[in-house]
Design an enzyme around this catalytic site. Structure first.
Site, PDB file in Angstrom:
ATOM      1  N   THR B   1       0.779  -1.138  -0.102  1.00  0.00           N
ATOM      2  CA  THR B   1      -0.118  -0.016  -0.029  1.00  0.00           C
ATOM      3  C   THR B   1       0.955   1.290   0.119  1.00  0.00           C
ATOM      4  OG1 THR B   1      -1.522  -1.116   1.499  1.00  0.00           O
ATOM      5  CG2 THR B   1      -1.711   1.286   1.299  1.00  0.00           C
ATOM      6  N   THR B  52      -1.059   1.897   7.265  1.00  0.00           N
ATOM      7  CA  THR B  52      -0.670   1.100   6.334  1.00  0.00           C
ATOM      8  C   THR B  52      -0.323  -0.307   7.130  1.00  0.00           C
ATOM      9  OG1 THR B  52       1.024   0.249   4.609  1.00  0.00           O
ATOM     10  CG2 THR B  52       1.814   1.797   6.374  1.00  0.00           C
TER      11      THR B  52
END
Lengths: 182, 141
Positions: B1, B52
């Site tokens: 991500t 994240t």
């Protein structure tokens, strides 16, 4: 001297930072900057966790999630489980700009993306297909299942909850007995 | 991500994320990234944040929203990020996650949950005090 403007991003994805900064300092908006930065990772795949060709699911498919939020208007555009469209953050931006919704998901998000001019294409690569094949060969380990049969810590699926196997038989018998047949 | 936070010189903020999620996930699984307040959040009146890590856990705690609210209440971005991590640690001490935070003055910070295999979190910064994007690391807590 103010430290602004500022671009901050997770992980050492330097090219994404550079792209966002360049956009911001050349007159782009904050949304333009976020979109540019995230798009770089979607193209370059960064550490494999962004964009096409990474993180195959149990069926071997790569799907994408993205969101973009405007802190001035509190507008948001987001896509979840986007299939066969590479530029997920671009689609999220279209959700923000062209709908009053916040989040579109799955195949319907793909249809929306196509209507916005994005190309429908395969997100798998030889690398993601190899990852998936290796995972199948390892009896689908690791996985995210629990409390199912067969034992997900040892076997691939398909899986069912233990109770449904008994429930199915009982229901089937009742239906046959009480509701006739075609 | 990738999670990204941007603050314009005028103070306007934006945030965003993009990811292909978890490897071998169940078909249909969506994590925290596309959820406003979970993957990322921005508010010109307070700041912006992005998260994240293990989205299945993170999304339950709306970390980006929480971080912005801490900054709204005057917390330094580093502390705001740490407090968010601490909140999740109480319930899931072994979760994998990190958060980046920035307030409207351009101060920024980050934090992460310490694991045997994850003791430092690397993030990128570019502001007017730097001549190029700079890698920074924070020790996980």
């Amino acid at each position: 001297t103010s430290p602004l403007p500022l671009v901050l991003n997770t992980w050492p994805f330097k090219n994404a930072t550079e792209a966002a900064w360049r956009m911001l300092t050349s007159g782009g908006s904050t949304l333009d900057a976020v979109e540019s930065g995230c798009t770089v990772c979607e193209k370059e795949q960064c550490d494999g966790t962004v964009g096409f060709g990474g993180s195959p699911d149990e069926f071997g498919e790569t799907t994408l999630d993205a969101m973009i939020m405007d802190g001035t208007t509190m507008n948001v555009g987001a896509v979840g489980g986007l299939r066969r469209i590479k530029n997920a953050i671009g689609v999220a931006r279209k959700v923000l700009e062209h709908t009053t919704h916040t989040l579109l998901v799955g195949e319907s998000a793909t249809k929306f993306a196509e209507s916005m001019g994005f190309t429908n294409e395969d997100l798998t690569t030889s690398s993601s297909r190899a990852l998936h094949s290796d995972w199948l060969a390892r009896s689908c380990q690791p996985n995210y299942w629990r409390n199912v049969i067969p034992d997900a810590s040892k076997y691939c699926g398909p899986y069912k909850p233990p109770s449904i196997l008994i429930q199915d038989d009982a229901t089937y018998k009742e239906t046959r007995n009480n509701y006739g047949h075609d | 991500t990738i999670g990204m936070v941007v603050i314009h010189k005028t103070g306007r903020t934006a945030a965003g994320t993009s990811t292909n999620g978890l490897k071998y996930k169940i078909h249909g699984r969506v994590g925290d990234s596309p959820i406003p307040g979970a993957g990322a959040y921005a508010d010109d009146s307070a700041g912006a944040a992005a998260a994240t890590g293990d989205g299945d856990i993170l999304m339950r705690f709306l970390p980006s929203y929480q971080a912005v609210e801490y900054m709204r209440n005057g917390e330094d971005p580093n502390i705001a990020c740490q407090k968010v991590i601490s909140r999740i640690q109480k319930y899931f001490p072994d979760f994998f996650g990190a958060v980046i935070c920035a307030n409207v003055t351009g101060s920024y910070g980050a934090s992460c949950n310490k694991l045997p295999t994850f003791t430092q979190f690397t993030f990128m910064v570019y502001n007017s005090l730097k001549s190029q994007p700079t890698e920074e690391k924070v020790d996980c807590i």
